[in-house]
Design a protein around this motif. Structure first.
Motif: not given
Length: 305
Positions: A15-16, A56-57, A175-176, A182-183
């Motif tokens: 996801l990231k 930032a994430s 969302y981050s 994991v968010f």
């Protein structure tokens, strides 16, 4: 969607990385000079309180430099910004009236007094002219949510901004991804608002917060290219409300943006779940109240072994 994004989505699915790729592709496409294939203009990235954690994430400092980001500044903190008229700006903000008005102020026209000739003729020698007082050069605006007609009206009122806008687009990321899969939705005081019984004033804010949670979950589905099934804990009234609102917001998004590959080949396309229910993912909505003992026995994380 771009071919390399589709390939990563099919290969799976960090996801990231997917979120980073979506943002990077949009920023690069907007910022790349016409007629070039591998160079980017330097730009200033302007964020707000809501979007700063998202950036930032998913990006490290070096990764931002790679795509041409010269600096990151906060729209709502004037002291963090200085005029950089030679650089383009990419705004990634929530489309609130306050934020849009701040953007307009960055491209205001001001009146200056000029002498008509070099001799001294008193006030008759002075003329007033409108001159540019722009913070940046060209402008690319990306928003977390759709722009309402009222929001468009605010932008139209700025004569200076109208000539500088090159991109105006909903990025639909709210969302981050704090870890690979994991968010967080970056919502302050959500537990207090949703579960508090102490204050009627707090309880009145719950419907708006449920709607906001649902909208942010929809942006997650956009990144995952997924039209999921929705399941929830029947024992929780809050879970039921969030599930119903999420389903409603997802259907509204599909209707508004043509999330159907046949009707709109350029729209968002959930290739799992649109045609075959058995291939769809599942959004499982639960709250911690259904299992109060587990946090006392184990680490407070859903992914712990």
């Amino acid at each position: 969607m771009a071919a390399n994004y589709r390939k990563q989505l099919d290969d799976w699915k960090n996801l990231k990385d997917l979120t980073r790729l979506r943002v990077r592709e949009q920023f690069t496409k907007a910022n790349r000079p016409a007629g070039t294939s591998n160079e980017n203009n330097a730009f200033v990235l302007v964020v707000d309180e809501s979007t700063q954690p998202i950036i930032a994430s998913i990006f490290g400092r070096y990764e931002l430099v790679e795509i041409g980001c010269a600096s990151i500044v906060r729209l709502d903190i004037p002291e963090s910004r200085a005029p950089q008229a030679a650089l383009d700006a990419i705004y990634f903000v929530r489309p609130t009236p306050k934020n849009l008005e701040l953007i307009c102020k960055d491209f205001r026209m001001i009146e200056k007094r000029f002498n008509k000739c070099f001799c001294y003729c008193g006030e008759s020698n002075v003329t007033l002219m409108q001159v540019k007082a722009f913070m940046y050069n060209e402008v690319h605006i990306f928003t977390t949510d759709a722009l309402t007609p009222e929001a468009i009206g605010i932008l139209k009122q700025s004569e200076g901004l109208r000539g500088q806008i090159k991109t105006l687009k909903q990025l639909a990321i709210d969302y981050s991804p704090v870890e690979e899969n994991v968010f967080t939705l970056n919502m302050a005081n959500d537990l207090q608002t949703l579960f508090s019984c102490a204050s009627a004033e707090i309880q009145t804010k719950a419907p708006a917060m449920i709607t906001e949670i649902a909208k942010r979950l929809v942006t997650l589905c956009v990144t995952l290219d997924e039209k999921p099934l929705v399941r929830y804990s029947a024992a929780s009234e809050v879970c039921q409300k969030i599930a119903a609102e999420f389903h409603s917001q997802l259907q509204n998004f599909i209707t508004q943006y043509g999330w159907d590959r046949d009707r709109n080949p350029n729209g968002f396309h959930p290739h799992r779940g649109w045609r075959a229910v058995e291939l769809a993912g599942t959004v499982l909505i639960v709250d911690r109240m259904v299992d109060l003992i587990a946090p006392l026995l184990h680490d407070f994380a859903y992914q712990c072994a």
